[in-house]
Design a protein around this motif. Structure first.
Motif, PDB file in Angstrom:
ATOM      1  N   TYR A   8       0.843  -1.192   0.000  1.00  0.00           N
ATOM      2  CA  TYR A   8       0.000   0.000   0.000  1.00  0.00           C
ATOM      3  C   TYR A   8       0.874   1.236   0.000  1.00  0.00           C
ATOM      4  CZ  TYR A   8      -3.926  -2.970   1.346  1.00  0.00           C
ATOM      5  OH  TYR A   8      -4.904  -3.924   1.393  1.00  0.00           O
ATOM      6  N   GLY A   9       0.371   2.287  -0.617  1.00  0.00           N
ATOM      7  CA  GLY A   9       1.077   3.555  -0.599  1.00  0.00           C
ATOM      8  C   GLY A   9       2.429   3.461  -1.281  1.00  0.00           C
ATOM      9  N   THR A  38     -10.830  13.837   5.883  1.00  0.00           N
ATOM     10  CA  THR A  38     -10.988  13.357   4.513  1.00  0.00           C
ATOM     11  C   THR A  38     -11.998  12.224   4.513  1.00  0.00           C
ATOM     12  OG1 THR A  38      -9.296  11.630   4.617  1.00  0.00           O
ATOM     13  CG2 THR A  38      -8.542  13.864   4.057  1.00  0.00           C
ATOM     14  N   HIS A  40     -11.339   9.422   3.825  1.00  0.00           N
ATOM     15  CA  HIS A  40     -10.594   8.232   4.215  1.00  0.00           C
ATOM     16  C   HIS A  40     -10.247   8.219   5.703  1.00  0.00           C
ATOM     17  CE1 HIS A  40     -10.254   7.525  -0.056  1.00  0.00           C
ATOM     18  NE2 HIS A  40      -9.837   8.770  -0.182  1.00  0.00           N
ATOM     19  N   ASP A  44      -4.701  12.597   7.720  1.00  0.00           N
ATOM     20  CA  ASP A  44      -3.959  13.474   6.818  1.00  0.00           C
ATOM     21  C   ASP A  44      -3.539  14.754   7.535  1.00  0.00           C
ATOM     22  OD1 ASP A  44      -4.694  11.531   5.018  1.00  0.00           O
ATOM     23  OD2 ASP A  44      -5.306  12.939   3.471  1.00  0.00           O
ATOM     24  N   ALA A  62      -0.128  11.897   4.035  1.00  0.00           N
ATOM     25  CA  ALA A  62      -1.211  10.934   4.219  1.00  0.00           C
ATOM     26  C   ALA A  62      -0.579   9.674   4.804  1.00  0.00           C
ATOM     27  CB  ALA A  62      -1.902  10.629   2.897  1.00  0.00           C
ATOM     28  N   ARG A  67      -3.180   5.071   0.401  1.00  0.00           N
ATOM     29  CA  ARG A  67      -2.962   6.474   0.080  1.00  0.00           C
ATOM     30  C   ARG A  67      -1.683   7.019   0.697  1.00  0.00           C
ATOM     31  NH1 ARG A  67      -5.903   9.034   3.020  1.00  0.00           N
ATOM     32  NH2 ARG A  67      -5.797  10.993   1.944  1.00  0.00           N
ATOM     33  N   ARG A  69       1.519   8.697   1.587  1.00  0.00           N
ATOM     34  CA  ARG A  69       2.439   9.487   0.775  1.00  0.00           C
ATOM     35  C   ARG A  69       2.838  10.753   1.517  1.00  0.00           C
ATOM     36  NH1 ARG A  69       0.346   8.929  -3.791  1.00  0.00           N
ATOM     37  NH2 ARG A  69      -1.352   7.705  -3.010  1.00  0.00           N
TER      38      ARG A  69
END
Length: 124
Positions: A8-9, A38, A40, A44, A62, A67, A69
Motif C-alpha cells: 500500500y502507498g 478526509t 478516508h 492526513d 497521508a 494512500r 504518501r
C-alpha cells in the motif's frame, strides 16, 4: 495465478525518493500545521511552509494504507476539511514558531520522520 500483493502507498524506495526531493524544505518556517478531515479518515496533515529561497510550499502527508504518501501539493483544501478539536489545538500549540529542521526516511522501511525546532525544543 495472482502475483505478489502490491504494498500500500509508497514503497520504501519511493518514500526515500520523496523525502530526498523534500530536502530543499529543510530550514523552512512552519506557517501552519493543519489536520485534515478526509473521506478516508482523519490521518492526513497539511503543512504550510515558508522556505528561505522558495515560494510558500504546501506539503500533504497521508499516513498508512493505499494512500500513504508525502508530497508537495497545489491542492487547496476547504475550511470544512480542517479538523478541529483538542488534537488540532495541541498540534498548533506544539508547533507554534517551528522550523522544519530535518526530514529522514528510514532505510528499507516505509516510514519517515520530520523534525521541527520549536521555541520549546525539538518535536518529531
Amino acid at each position: 495465478m495472482t502475483g505478489p500483493s502490491k504494498p500500500y502507498g509508497l514503497t520504501a524506495g519511493e518514500l526515500s525518493a520523496a523525502v530526498a526531493e523534500l530536502q530543499q524544505l529543510a530550514g523552512a518556517t512552519l506557517l501552519d500545521a493543519v489536520p485534515l478531515r478526509t473521506a478516508h479518515g482523519h490521518d492526513d496533515l497539511l503543512l504550510v511552509l515558508s522556505p528561505p529561497a522558495l515560494p510558500k510550499q504546501f506539503v500533504h502527508v497521508a499516513c498508512g494504507g493505499p494512500r500513504a504518501r508525502i508530497t508537495t501539493t497545489r491542492r487547496r483544501f476547504a475550511r470544512a476539511d480542517r479538523a478541529t478539536g483538542p488534537a488540532a489545538d495541541v498540534l498548533s500549540r506544539e508547533l507554534a514558531g517551528a522550523a522544519l529542521e530535518q526530514l529522514t526516511a528510514a532505510a528499507g522501511e516505509r516510514r519517515c520522520q520530520l523534525s521541527f525546532a520549536t521555541p520549546n525544543g525539538r518535536r518529531e
